[in-house]
Design a protein around this motif. Structure first.
Motif, mmCIF file in Angstrom:
data_model
loop_
_atom_site.group_PDB
_atom_site.id
_atom_site.type_symbol
_atom_site.label_atom_id
_atom_site.label_comp_id
_atom_site.label_asym_id
_atom_site.label_seq_id
_atom_site.Cartn_x
_atom_site.Cartn_y
_atom_site.Cartn_z
ATOM 1 N N ASN A 115 -0.405 -3.266 2.332
ATOM 2 C CA ASN A 115 0.911 -3.834 2.093
ATOM 3 C C ASN A 115 1.632 -3.196 0.905
ATOM 4 O O ASN A 115 2.722 -3.583 0.571
ATOM 5 C CB ASN A 115 0.797 -5.341 1.828
ATOM 6 C CG ASN A 115 0.435 -6.091 3.094
ATOM 7 O OD1 ASN A 115 0.654 -5.582 4.193
ATOM 8 N ND2 ASN A 115 -0.127 -7.267 2.947
ATOM 9 N N TYR A 151 10.703 -5.435 5.609
ATOM 10 C CA TYR A 151 9.533 -6.054 4.983
ATOM 11 C C TYR A 151 9.712 -5.928 3.471
ATOM 12 O O TYR A 151 10.203 -4.900 3.000
ATOM 13 C CB TYR A 151 8.252 -5.345 5.436
ATOM 14 C CG TYR A 151 6.988 -6.048 4.998
ATOM 15 C CD1 TYR A 151 6.529 -7.181 5.669
ATOM 16 C CD2 TYR A 151 6.278 -5.594 3.881
ATOM 17 C CE1 TYR A 151 5.392 -7.837 5.257
ATOM 18 C CE2 TYR A 151 5.139 -6.255 3.464
ATOM 19 C CZ TYR A 151 4.693 -7.376 4.151
ATOM 20 O OH TYR A 151 3.572 -8.035 3.736
ATOM 21 N N ASN A 222 3.795 -4.160 9.245
ATOM 22 C CA ASN A 222 3.672 -5.339 8.378
ATOM 23 C C ASN A 222 4.639 -6.449 8.794
ATOM 24 O O ASN A 222 4.297 -7.633 8.733
ATOM 25 C CB ASN A 222 3.920 -4.951 6.919
ATOM 26 C CG ASN A 222 2.774 -4.136 6.359
ATOM 27 O OD1 ASN A 222 1.634 -4.272 6.792
ATOM 28 N ND2 ASN A 222 3.067 -3.275 5.405
ATOM 29 N N TYR A 223 5.835 -6.032 9.209
ATOM 30 C CA TYR A 223 6.806 -7.028 9.650
ATOM 31 C C TYR A 223 6.296 -7.782 10.884
ATOM 32 O O TYR A 223 6.361 -9.016 10.948
ATOM 33 C CB TYR A 223 8.147 -6.355 9.964
ATOM 34 C CG TYR A 223 9.135 -7.286 10.612
ATOM 35 C CD1 TYR A 223 9.780 -8.275 9.866
ATOM 36 C CD2 TYR A 223 9.413 -7.195 11.979
ATOM 37 C CE1 TYR A 223 10.679 -9.147 10.461
ATOM 38 C CE2 TYR A 223 10.306 -8.066 12.581
ATOM 39 C CZ TYR A 223 10.929 -9.037 11.820
ATOM 40 O OH TYR A 223 11.806 -9.901 12.423
ATOM 41 N N LYS A 226 3.613 -10.109 10.026
ATOM 42 C CA LYS A 226 4.180 -11.273 9.357
ATOM 43 C C LYS A 226 4.772 -12.247 10.378
ATOM 44 O O LYS A 226 4.567 -13.456 10.295
ATOM 45 C CB LYS A 226 5.274 -10.799 8.385
ATOM 46 C CG LYS A 226 5.815 -11.885 7.486
ATOM 47 C CD LYS A 226 6.804 -11.288 6.505
ATOM 48 C CE LYS A 226 8.006 -12.190 6.334
ATOM 49 N NZ LYS A 226 9.123 -11.482 5.692
ATOM 50 N N ASP A 231 0.837 -12.677 7.497
ATOM 51 C CA ASP A 231 1.305 -12.053 6.262
ATOM 52 C C ASP A 231 0.485 -12.514 5.058
ATOM 53 O O ASP A 231 -0.112 -11.719 4.355
ATOM 54 C CB ASP A 231 2.777 -12.372 6.041
ATOM 55 C CG ASP A 231 3.351 -11.503 4.941
ATOM 56 O OD1 ASP A 231 2.943 -10.325 4.869
ATOM 57 O OD2 ASP A 231 4.174 -11.989 4.168
#
Length: 280
Positions: A115, A151, A222-223, A226, A231
DNA sequence: TTATTTAACTTACCCGTGAG
DNA sequence: CTCACGGGTAAGTTAAATAA
């Protein structure tokens, strides 16, 4: 507690172990293993796996059985003329549980690293829109307001309306990731890069395609994670629950990667075909 | 303890299939 | 035809187990 002298049936050259009877996969056999001599049973081994083993002997003195296992192993090795120290592990210690916490914290560290914000910035705001002095509208400000960062700290921006449209059109995380890729990367970029830029091992002669832009790639992955609820790091305090969380996250990450890899491959393939048509 | 071996996991790539 | 995905492969990397 009694010990079992085991002959691993699938092992060649022959290997022997001395294990506690609580390693019997079938728990009902653990209390009274006396009838198992000469029978093949499933023995729990590493990482939850079990292997078939022939029970040669049962005893309470581990040392005696271990010596016997060694003798059998040496004999087997000499018969097969294979240089092998073929006695597999003795009784395993109970420090396994202690390791779990280490594993979880290591996973968390990995996650943190994944991240980590990158300094790659795309879709930078055009300077031309800067408003002159006075009470006229600041267009740059307006323009910036319409964009959202995909993100946190990713530096990857896109119009909020675009993101909303993509979200509505994407019913699954893999599709969401693909659609975001299509929005953030050009056809050229997609068709000339691989997701991670790793060498292909299946085909040694192949020149590996370069890694696609890391900042945008990670922002997308990552988005999507999430959006899938992966996340925040696990905070339950329950090691087992955290483990399940991390495993689920990993599975989702794998699915996304696989889908994106396939997207890039398909784009690459298409481009190769179109170039070929152009030439001929 | 450290060194070595073993097992699991990854990733690019290939192929087939099925929905739309 | 495009897109998404599952199944499979080879071999590189990583982590755990075991030997020394």
């Amino acid at each position: 507690m009694s010990y079992l002298l085991i002959d691993w049936v699938d092992e060649l050259p022959k290997t022997y172990s001395v294990v506690l009877c609580n390693r019997l996969e079938d728990e009902s056999l653990r209390s009274d293993p006396s009838k198992l001599v000469g029978k093949t049973v499933q023995i729990l081994w590493n990482r939850g796996k079990s292997y078939p083993g022939l029970v040669l002997k049962i005893g309470t003195d581990e040392e005696v059985l271990v010596r016997e296992a060694d003798e059998l192993a040496i004999k087997a090795a000499s018969e097969n003329q294979v240089v092998s120290t073929s006695r597999r592990g003795k009784k395993r210690g109970a420090d396994r549980a202690d390791k779990i916490e280490e594993i979880v914290s290591a996973s968390l560290r990995l996650e943190e690293e994944a991240n980590r914000p990158t300094d790659t910035t795309i879709n930078s705001i055009d300077e031309v829109g800067t408003a002159p002095e006075g009470d006229s509208i600041n267009y740059e400000e307006k323009y910036r307001e319409l964009k959202v960062e995909l993100y946190p700290d990713s530096g990857v921006f896109l119009p909020s309306s675009d993101l909303a449209a993509i979200k509505i059109a994407s019913n699954k995380p893999t599709v969401l990731a693909r659609n975001l890729f299509r929005r953030l990367f050009s056809i050229e970029e997609m068709s000339s890069h691989s997701l991670f830029g790793k060498k292909c091992n299946a085909n040694q002669g192949q020149v590996p395609l370069p890694e696609i832009d890391v900042g945008r790639r990670n922002a997308v992955i990552n988005y999507v994670l999430k959006e899938e609820g992966f996340d925040a790091p696990p905070t339950t305090g329950n090691i087992e629950a955290d483990g399940i969380f991390l495993k689920a996250k990993k599975t989702t990450h794998k699915e996304i990667s696989k889908s994106l890899t396939e997207l890039l491959r398909q784009e690459h393939k298409q481009r190769v075909i179109s170039n070929y048509r152009l030439v001929t």
